[in-house]
Design an enzyme around this catalytic site. Structure first.
Site, PDB file in Angstrom:
ATOM      1  N   LYS A 118       0.804  -1.222   0.000  1.00 19.29           N
ATOM      2  CA  LYS A 118       0.000   0.000   0.000  1.00 19.29           C
ATOM      3  C   LYS A 118       0.840   1.276   0.000  1.00 19.29           C
ATOM      4  O   LYS A 118       0.479   2.270  -0.613  1.00 19.29           O
ATOM      5  CB  LYS A 118      -0.954  -0.015   1.201  1.00 19.29           C
ATOM      6  CG  LYS A 118      -2.069  -1.052   1.074  1.00 19.29           C
ATOM      7  CD  LYS A 118      -2.983  -1.008   2.261  1.00 19.29           C
ATOM      8  CE  LYS A 118      -4.210  -1.873   2.067  1.00 19.29           C
ATOM      9  NZ  LYS A 118      -3.916  -3.260   1.763  1.00 19.29           N
ATOM     10  N   GLU A 202      -2.865   6.473   8.120  1.00 26.83           N
ATOM     11  CA  GLU A 202      -3.655   7.412   7.327  1.00 26.83           C
ATOM     12  C   GLU A 202      -4.493   8.268   8.258  1.00 26.83           C
ATOM     13  O   GLU A 202      -4.902   7.811   9.335  1.00 26.83           O
ATOM     14  CB  GLU A 202      -4.613   6.670   6.382  1.00 26.83           C
ATOM     15  CG  GLU A 202      -3.970   5.989   5.212  1.00 26.83           C
ATOM     16  CD  GLU A 202      -5.009   5.299   4.333  1.00 26.83           C
ATOM     17  OE1 GLU A 202      -6.199   5.278   4.719  1.00 26.83           O
ATOM     18  OE2 GLU A 202      -4.627   4.781   3.273  1.00 26.83           O
ATOM     19  N   HIS A 237     -14.290  -3.364   9.224  1.00 26.06           N
ATOM     20  CA  HIS A 237     -13.631  -3.162   7.927  1.00 26.06           C
ATOM     21  C   HIS A 237     -13.943  -4.263   6.922  1.00 26.06           C
ATOM     22  O   HIS A 237     -13.294  -4.337   5.880  1.00 26.06           O
ATOM     23  CB  HIS A 237     -12.111  -3.025   8.103  1.00 26.06           C
ATOM     24  CG  HIS A 237     -11.717  -1.999   9.109  1.00 26.06           C
ATOM     25  ND1 HIS A 237     -11.949  -0.652   8.938  1.00 26.06           N
ATOM     26  CD2 HIS A 237     -11.129  -2.119  10.337  1.00 26.06           C
ATOM     27  CE1 HIS A 237     -11.507   0.013   9.995  1.00 26.06           C
ATOM     28  NE2 HIS A 237     -11.014  -0.847  10.853  1.00 26.06           N
ATOM     29  N   ARG A 299      -7.471  -8.248  -8.549  1.00 24.45           N
ATOM     30  CA  ARG A 299      -8.206  -9.503  -8.719  1.00 24.45           C
ATOM     31  C   ARG A 299      -9.676  -9.173  -8.932  1.00 24.45           C
ATOM     32  O   ARG A 299     -10.079  -8.019  -8.889  1.00 24.45           O
ATOM     33  CB  ARG A 299      -8.064 -10.374  -7.460  1.00 24.45           C
ATOM     34  CG  ARG A 299      -8.462  -9.621  -6.190  1.00 24.45           C
ATOM     35  CD  ARG A 299      -8.475 -10.507  -4.964  1.00 24.45           C
ATOM     36  NE  ARG A 299      -8.579  -9.759  -3.726  1.00 24.45           N
ATOM     37  CZ  ARG A 299      -9.694  -9.244  -3.231  1.00 24.45           C
ATOM     38  NH1 ARG A 299     -10.821  -9.371  -3.906  1.00 24.45           N
ATOM     39  NH2 ARG A 299      -9.699  -8.595  -2.082  1.00 24.45           N
TER      40      ARG A 299
END
Length: 633
Positions: A118, A202, A237, A299
């Protein structure tokens, strides 16, 4: 490139069956792989051929690259489709497949690597002009440095696994006092799931919407998008309900987010199906300048059916054709958006017990025929603790969002599963929530409304009447007569008085009086299980009525007697106490991992740890005593 004639799916369950369905329609032979736990699984029966690749544990079967490639060679499969999860975003596996002379139905390994980490992906996106969320992407993983960076960014912050996905290794931290514990837990979960405990930080958007764009590329350098999806209804999440298009999406915002997604795919030379995920600040609606790149999943996504429904395209067929070297089936201006689609993920879990996974035999399994149902299991199968708890997806498509929601809600109400517990009733409540119907939601919607969405379900008078009627036509052994005896017409008969049609039953140990009704116009589905329970299905719930009160035995296990038992088979990943410790009600005692998720076991009351029966790393069975507490003064 040569035409694909045989596909091995390096996966299991629902996604394996989904790929097989398209392959059969295209005249392509199919090969399944399976673990010992999946020997009788539906995906094994669906395939033309099947190969055993190892024990139940995924790291010894579905994650062993060499065995999967060997199975492809053994069966003559000329292509491998990875599905989602497991090895689907493993660049080394993609390279090994190609090296074996087998076609990889997925993106190039270089693209997987570019988007797999990421922090590196965000840096790449910045170079490509794609807006990214403010945060920390540095290499220094020292906990003290990460804590300083969190302070610099400003709380709340989001800790995310660098190699992560699916919500694993992700923690929201409200303040500095919670940072150390959250970081430790996130790193441990990331290491277990991905073999990489690195994290990034973040800024946490207070009203985040999860917006993602389906993209497709081919080997001729064409890239298109198939519009956006909204996946904002999440718990821990993990996506729960997804839809397309995103409610409240303006043309300006759509143009901005889809263009950014296409630039992201072009930046890495993307080929195949991919999803570019964005986080949007919903505090002022969906604005083009308040939507940021989050990550790219290299994917096919779990929620791809909603895109298929609104575009009329088979995305698995697109994957196969692109892998054969063909151009994309449609150009951008040929892809249209029609109607609205909503998907709900049906999990084997118990919302009333903190969403603990539910395992066991599927003695009864019925999904409504009114919507698209992509299921990985069938009646007579078994839910094991080894894999993800998702057992099916229900997808509704209609001209309007309101009608699609109503159709899906009705379908969730009609789900019948026993004795394994599911979240069908919870899904129905989510779909009925006024805020969701109005499109006024964000990723915190479920957490904010958890009490209302997971409150104890009560059977309606119609369900009670159905239970009473079933009890009156059951014989002494608890078996319903088929057909009922003519004498049953005299049930409740009393000389010179109205018939007595009320019976005494027990629901969750509580006695109730239920009366049969001859005027009931909405019959409920009822079954009698082998334990003598009268099970009535209603609004996605399974109400199990017992003819006798529960015995005192087996009433423990919730911790009221001081014995903290494992609610499911699993692995102890962390122990937070030792014998002799004083604990407060709600204090974490240990962490249990099952079905790829961690579950904290907490103290049910103030007290002292008398005995600790397990240590970190131990495998435990359902019902095993983990900790014994003595009540405090």
């Amino acid at each position: 490139m040569p035409q694909i004639t045989s596909i091995l799916v390096a996966n299991r369950g629902e996604i394996a069956r989904r790929v097989f369905a398209t392959a059969r329609r295209m005249g392509i032979a199919t090969v399944a792989v399976y673990s010992e736990a999946d020997a009788q699984a539906p995906h094994v029966r669906d395939a033309d051929r099947a190969v055993l690749i190892g024990p139940a544990v995924a790291r010894e079967s579905y994650l062993v690259q060499e065995r999967i490639i060997a199975a492809a060679i053994e069966t003559g499969a000329d292509a491998i489709h990875p599905g989602y999860g497991f090895l689907s975003e493993n660049a080394d596996f993609a390279e090994a497949v190609a090296a074996a002379g087998i076609t990889w139905i997925g993106p190039p390994p270089a693209a997987i690597r570019a988007m797999g980490l990421k922090d590196a992906a965000k840096a790449l996106m910045q170079e490509a002009g794609v807006p990214v969320t403010p945060g920390y992407l540095g290499e220094d993983q020292d906990p003290a440095n990460l804590a300083r960076e969190a302070e610099r960014i400003g709380y709340p912050v989001l800790i995310k696994a660098v190699a992560g996905g699916g919500g694993k290794g992700m923690r929201r931290v409200e303040g500095p006092g919670d940072f150390e514990a959250a970081l430790t837990s996130a790193k441990r979960e990331a290491a277990a799931a991905f073999g990489d405990d690195r994290v990034l930080l973040e800024t946490y958007v207070t009203r985040p919407r999860h917006i993602e764009v389906q993209v497709f590329g081919d080997s001729h350098r064409n890239v298109v998008h198939l519009f956006e999806r909204d996946c904002s209804l999440q718990r821990r999440h993990q996506k729960v309900i997804e839809e397309a298009p995103a409610p409240g999406m303006t043309e300006a915002a759509r143009a901005a987010v889809t263009a950014a997604a296409v630039r992201a795919a072009q930046a890495v030379g993307y080929v195949g199906a991919g999803t570019v995920e964005f986080i949007a600040d919903a505090s002022q609606g969906l604005r083009p300048d308040r939507i940021w790149f989050m990550e790219m999943n290299t994917r096919l996504q779990v929620e791809h059916p909603v895109t298929e429904m609104v575009t009329g395209q088979d995305l698995v067929e697109w994957q196969i054709r692109v892998a054969q070297g063909e151009r994309l089936p449609l150009l951008q201006d040929e892809i249209t958006l029609t109607g609205h689609a909503v998907e709900a993920r049906l999990y084997a879990e118990n919302p009333a017990a903190g969403f603990l996974p539910s395992t066991g035999d599927l003695d009864h399994f019925r999904l409504p025929p009114t919507v698209r149902a992509d299921a990985g299991v069938e009646e007579g199968g078994r839910i094991t603790p080894f894999y993800d708890p998702m057992i099916a997806k229900l997808i509704a498509h209609a001209e309007t969002r309101e009608q699609a929601i109503a159709d899906l809600c009705e379908a969730c109400d009609g789900v019948e599963v026993w004795p394994v517990k599911t979240n069908a009733g919870f899904l129905s409540r989510c779909l009925e929530a006024p805020g969701f119907i109005a499109g006024d939601m964000d990723t915190g919607f479920i957490d904010r409304n958890l009490a209302e969405l997971t409150g104890a379900a009560e059977p309606t008078p119609a369900a009670l009447a159905a239970a009473a009627a079933a009890a009156m036509i059951a014989d002494d052994s608890g078996i319903m007569e088929e057909p009922p005896s003519p004498w049953r017409e005299l049930a409740g008969f009393r000389l010179n008085r109205a018939p007595e049609t009320a019976v005494r039953l027990f629901l969750d140990g509580t006695p109730i009086v239920a009366a049969a009704s001859e005027t009931e116009t909405e019959p409920r589905s009822v079954l009698l299980d082998e334990d003598g329970h009268i099970v009535v299905f209603e609004q996605g719930q399974a109400f199990a009525f017992a003819p006798f009160p529960p015995s005192a035995e087996g009433a423990e296990g919730a911790g009221g007697d001081g014995q903290i038992r494992s609610p499911m088979p699993g692995k102890v990943t962390a122990v937070s106490v030792k014998a002799g410790d004083t604990v407060a009600k709600g204090q974490p005692l240990l962490t249990l991992e099952a079905m790829k998720m961690e579950h904290a076991m907490t103290a049910p009351f103030d007290g002292r740890v008398e005995t600790l029966s397990v240590e970190a790393g131990a495998q435990v069975t359902e019902g095993a005593v983990l900790v014994t507490l003595a009540a405090g003064d």
